[in-house]
Every structure is written in C-alpha cells, then in structure tokens.
Motif scaffolding. Structure first.
Motif, PDB file in Angstrom:
ATOM      1  N   ALA A 293       1.048  11.073   5.434  1.00 50.75           N
ATOM      2  CA  ALA A 293       1.454   9.807   6.061  1.00 50.75           C
ATOM      3  C   ALA A 293       0.506   9.497   7.215  1.00 50.75           C
ATOM      4  CB  ALA A 293       2.900   9.892   6.536  1.00 50.75           C
TER       5      ALA A 293
ATOM      6  N   ASP B  32      -0.565   6.571   8.056  1.00 52.74           N
ATOM      7  CA  ASP B  32      -0.276   5.268   8.663  1.00 52.74           C
ATOM      8  C   ASP B  32       0.654   5.527   9.842  1.00 52.74           C
ATOM      9  OD1 ASP B  32       0.336   2.734   9.413  1.00 52.74           O
ATOM     10  OD2 ASP B  32       0.995   2.040   7.444  1.00 52.74           O
TER      11      ASP B  32
ATOM     12  N   ARG C  92       3.173  14.605   8.127  1.00 48.17           N
ATOM     13  CA  ARG C  92       3.212  13.423   8.977  1.00 48.17           C
ATOM     14  C   ARG C  92       2.968  13.827  10.421  1.00 48.17           C
ATOM     15  NH1 ARG C  92       9.451  11.575   8.526  1.00 48.17           N
ATOM     16  NH2 ARG C  92       8.798  10.150  10.182  1.00 48.17           N
TER      17      ARG C  92
ATOM     18  N   ALA D  55       6.558   3.541   8.108  1.00 48.29           N
ATOM     19  CA  ALA D  55       5.703   3.977   7.004  1.00 48.29           C
ATOM     20  C   ALA D  55       5.959   5.423   6.622  1.00 48.29           C
ATOM     21  CB  ALA D  55       4.230   3.778   7.381  1.00 48.29           C
TER      22      ALA D  55
ATOM     23  N   THR E 119       1.447   4.049  -2.979  1.00 46.05           N
ATOM     24  CA  THR E 119       1.217   5.487  -2.835  1.00 46.05           C
ATOM     25  C   THR E 119       2.393   6.275  -3.397  1.00 46.05           C
ATOM     26  OG1 THR E 119      -0.062   5.072  -0.810  1.00 46.05           O
ATOM     27  CG2 THR E 119       0.664   7.327  -1.200  1.00 46.05           C
TER      28      THR E 119
ATOM     29  N   ASP F 120      -1.937   8.066   2.558  1.00 48.76           N
ATOM     30  CA  ASP F 120      -1.627   6.659   2.810  1.00 48.76           C
ATOM     31  C   ASP F 120      -2.205   6.275   4.158  1.00 48.76           C
ATOM     32  OD1 ASP F 120      -0.481   4.107   2.786  1.00 48.76           O
ATOM     33  OD2 ASP F 120       1.338   4.836   3.775  1.00 48.76           O
TER      34      ASP F 120
ATOM     35  N   LYS G  60       0.812  -1.213   0.000  1.00 46.97           N
ATOM     36  CA  LYS G  60       0.000   0.000   0.000  1.00 46.97           C
ATOM     37  C   LYS G  60       0.849   1.268   0.000  1.00 46.97           C
ATOM     38  CE  LYS G  60      -1.843   0.516   3.815  1.00 46.97           C
ATOM     39  NZ  LYS G  60      -0.777   1.463   4.183  1.00 46.97           N
ATOM     40  N   THR G  61       1.823   1.360   0.917  1.00 46.05           N
ATOM     41  CA  THR G  61       2.668   2.560   0.993  1.00 46.05           C
ATOM     42  C   THR G  61       3.532   2.701  -0.256  1.00 46.05           C
ATOM     43  OG1 THR G  61       2.717   2.431   3.416  1.00 46.05           O
ATOM     44  CG2 THR G  61       4.436   3.736   2.352  1.00 46.05           C
TER      45      THR G  61
ATOM     46  N   GLN H 118       9.330   5.796   4.940  1.00 46.29           N
ATOM     47  CA  GLN H 118       9.268   5.215   3.600  1.00 46.29           C
ATOM     48  C   GLN H 118       8.567   6.169   2.636  1.00 46.29           C
ATOM     49  OE1 GLN H 118       7.274   1.443   3.552  1.00 46.29           O
ATOM     50  NE2 GLN H 118       7.483   1.153   1.348  1.00 46.29           N
ATOM     51  N   LEU H 119       7.471   6.769   3.089  1.00 49.68           N
ATOM     52  CA  LEU H 119       6.736   7.699   2.236  1.00 49.68           C
ATOM     53  C   LEU H 119       7.554   8.962   1.977  1.00 49.68           C
ATOM     54  CD1 LEU H 119       3.927   7.497   0.961  1.00 49.68           C
ATOM     55  CD2 LEU H 119       3.080   8.992   2.764  1.00 49.68           C
TER      56      LEU H 119
END
Length: 431
Positions: free
Chosen positions: A267, A269, A292, A275, A249, A321, A245-246, A278-279
């Motif tokens: 972000a 998540d 975030r 997560a 995105t 995400d 999923k991430t 990573q994003l």
C-alpha cells in the motif's frame, strides 16, 4: 441531725424498698411463665453455675459427632444450617454436602479469532466472453453504423466520409482512422464485397489487425527462480486520481490468485487515508498479506519494504499500489520515478501497469505518454468499459505508444477485470 437530712434519708429508704418489692414480684411472674418442661429442667439442674449466677435456660442435649457429609437432625432438633422455620415434627431432611473445588478455576483462554472466509474466485478464462453482452449493448451504435454503411454495396466518397466520422466519434483518432479506412477500401475492393455478412468479416479482420494481436498481453507476474533462491515478480500499478487504480490492484490480485499464484500487496499510496484500508479489504478476501505504512509515510520506503517482505515469504508476485497523481504535476511524477528507482535496488520490476479511464478519450492518451516517459509503462489497464466509453482509445494506445492493453475493467463486480483479447473485444464493439 437536721430535719432536711432526715427527710432525704427516708426518701432513699422508701425507694430502695420499692425496688426490692418490684424485683421479687417480677421474679415470681417469670417462674410462673415458664413451661412445664423448663421448670423441670430448672429443678433438675444445680442452682448455682460458675460465677454464682442463676441460669433459667434449659440445658441443650448433646449432639453426637457426625461428619459434615452425614449431618441430620438429632432428636427432632434442627441440624446446623437447617431452616428454623421448618416444624420440628416434619420429615427429617438430608443435607447434601457440595464438594468445593481443590483450586480456583482459571479463566478459560479466549477462543481464537476465526479465519476470514476467502472468496470463491471466478476463473479468468472466458471472462470477456461472459461480459460480452454487457459490453456490446453500450457499443451497438458503433457497430451498427459501420456495418450499415459498409454493407450497402459500392461506397461513394460521401459514404466513406460517414465511415470516417463514425470512427473518429469512437475515439480512434485521426491517424488510426486513416489507416483503417485505407485498409478497408483495399480489402473491400479486392474481395468484391456485396453483402453485409462479407462486410462484417472484412471490418472485423481490419479492426483486430489494428490491435496487433501478436503482442504479448500476459501480465508478467511469475517469480524468478535461481536454484533454490526465489524472488517475486514486482508489478507497479500507476495512474491518475479517480481511474480506479487501487480497485484495479485488488482485482488483479484476484486474477493472479485464480491462476494459482500467491501475492502480496504493497500500500504505497500513503497520501489517501482510505487507500490502505481499501487494499487490505481486497487482500483479506483472497488471503493475501498487505504491507503498509503510516499516513504520509514515504511511498518509496513502503514499496521497498513490500518487495523485501515478498522475498522473505517467497510469494510469486508483489503488487505495489502507488499514489494517484496528475500527469501535469512534475513533482508528483518525479516522485513516482523515485519509487521505481528505490524498488529496483531490491528487485527487478517486471511490470508497470498504467490504469486509464476509458471514458477520458484523448486525455487518456496524453496521460499515457507522460507516464511512459517517467516509469517506462509496459502495459495498459483500461477501466470503465461497461459505461459510456467508446473504446477507441484502445486502438490509439496500441498504434501510437506501442504499449499493449493487457486488462480491461467491465463492471463493479470483484471479478469484472478480464485479460484483454483483441478478437473478443472487436466482436463486442460490433455488437
């Protein structure tokens, strides 16, 4: 006077006499050790200085007053600051005066951090065609099996049973399989198909029709403009844990940037520590901003802030995400619904993309049903089609849910996310 006192006085007098004699001898020796120059200097100077003490040191010649910058040796004598170890008869040395700065120099300002280099993104058009060979290699069994059966001429019931089994093994599901077999029988008979080439053309036509090519598969990520006001399109990305999923995105951000759009990533998540990082990595590679929150923060609040920030910066699209969640966990699914409701207070949600793992087969269809009930899924992203996935889940989703597959993941590369094209997908299936 007693004898003892007389003896003591005599001893003291003898000691004084010895000290006087010793002093005279030492004085004579000192005068003898003087050099001729020193003796002359002593004879030419007054014998008594201030304070009445006799000085035996020769007088120093007076030095002319010179500016500091022009200091040189005078009369063979070392200048101030000269090295005394250099012989006096050597060449005279020039003393260079180094000017001092008027003020203490301030430390230089730290250099600005270089801007991160942005990736060169591959155009989205034709991606599925470019990856067609990779996709076809993993599907060749499906295509070859069907074509071998259909191209053999008139099919008896046993042959049609084998066709049905082949479609079921490809995860098309019983309902979809029955529809396809019914159409194949009708078309093959009506057209009098006798060659493998004719059979392939009919099979391709029936399979493409089962994918409903008339559906709108474009990701709705264009901003809403009302006069001078501009609001970003909002895309929620949801899915079960482990579906990619991430990563999807981040790859979707690259697809939109390649099409000339500006994006912001949210972000939301907040339960998985990696997560957000990573994003952020994906965002930095395309020059996008990330909103975030702290680990464990309210996902709905983070999503709300991301959409608000997107409106302030006038980006074209905000991609949110959301946290991965099992479709069987009622509490987590209710939380996803809360994220959607909170975001809708800030802006209209244009897309809810559900990420499905193509390798899960029937379980993926079950996940899609539950997510659709909670957040009104508008599109499917099918990942891991480059692996062992059979691809039949695409047909089931289209038929039973009426939700179009909009994107497919075909590898681990950053640009291995392609817009779904029914014709190209069927060609890859058939090999």
């Amino acid at each position: 006077m007693s004898t003892t006192v007389i003896v003591i006085i005599a001893v003291v007098l003898v000691l004084l006499a010895l000290a006087l004699v010793t002093g005279v001898i030492l004085a004579k020796r000192r005068r003898v050790s003087l050099t001729d120059t020193e003796k002359k200097a002593v004879e030419d100077r007054p014998k008594y200085q201030a304070g009445g003490a006799i000085s035996l040191a020769p007088a120093k010649p007076a030095l002319p007053e010179h500016p500091v910058a022009d200091r040189t040796e005078v009369d063979g004598q070392p200048g101030v600051g000269d090295d005394a170890s250099v012989p006096r008869d050597s060449e005279k040395r020039e003393i260079v005066d180094i000017p001092l700065p008027d003020a203490v120099e301030t430390a230089p300002e730290p250099a600005a951090e270089p801007e991160p280099e942005l990736d060169e993104i591959e155009p989205t058009s034709g991606r599925l065609e470019r990856l067609r060979g990779k996709l076809a290699r993993s599907r060749s069994g499906f295509g070859q099996g069907l074509l071998g059966l259909l191209g053999a001429g008139d099919l008896d019931e046993d042959s049609w049973t084998e066709v049905e089994d082949t479609l079921l093994l490809a995860d098309l599901g019983s309902a979809t399989t029955n529809d396809i077999i019914e159409k194949l029988r009708s078309e093959l008979t009506a057209r009098g198909v006798r060659t493998p080439e004719q059979a392939r053309a009919v099979l391709r036509e029936v399979l493409v029709g089962a994918l409903h090519p008339e559906m709108d598969r474009a990701v709705r990520a264009l901003p809403h403009v009302n006069g001078d006001a501009k609001k970003p399109a909002v895309v929620l990305v949801a899915g079960v844990n482990g579906t990619g999923k991430t990563t999807t995105t981040g790859k979707l951000a690259r697809v939109l940037v390649a099409d000339g759009r500006t994006v912001l990533l949210g972000a939301a998540d907040t339960f998985r520590a990696a997560a957000a990082e990573q994003l952020a990595t994906w965002a930095s590679r395309v020059g996008a901003e990330v909103v975030r929150g702290k680990e464990g923060a309210d996902p709905a609040a983070v999503a709300f802030d991301a959409v608000k920030r997107g409106a302030e910066t006038s980006v074209d699209a905000v991609l949110v995400d959301t946290a991965g969640r099992l479709h069987t966990k009622t509490g987590l699914m209710d939380e996803l619904g809360k994220v959607k409701r909170v975001v809708e207070k800030q802006a209209e949600i244009d897309e809810v993309l559900l990420v499905l793992d193509a390798t899960t087969g029937q379980n993926g269809l079950t996940q899609a049903r539950v997510f659709r009930e909670v957040v009104d899924v508008t599109g499917i992203v099918l990942t891991k089609l480059d692996g062992t996935a059979k691809g039949g889940i695409v047909f089931q989703v289209q038929r039973e849910l009426g939700v179009p597959v909009k994107l497919v993941g075909l590898g681990e590369g950053p640009d291995d996310l392609a817009p779904f094209e029914p014709g190209a997908f069927v060609d890859a299936l058939l090999g």
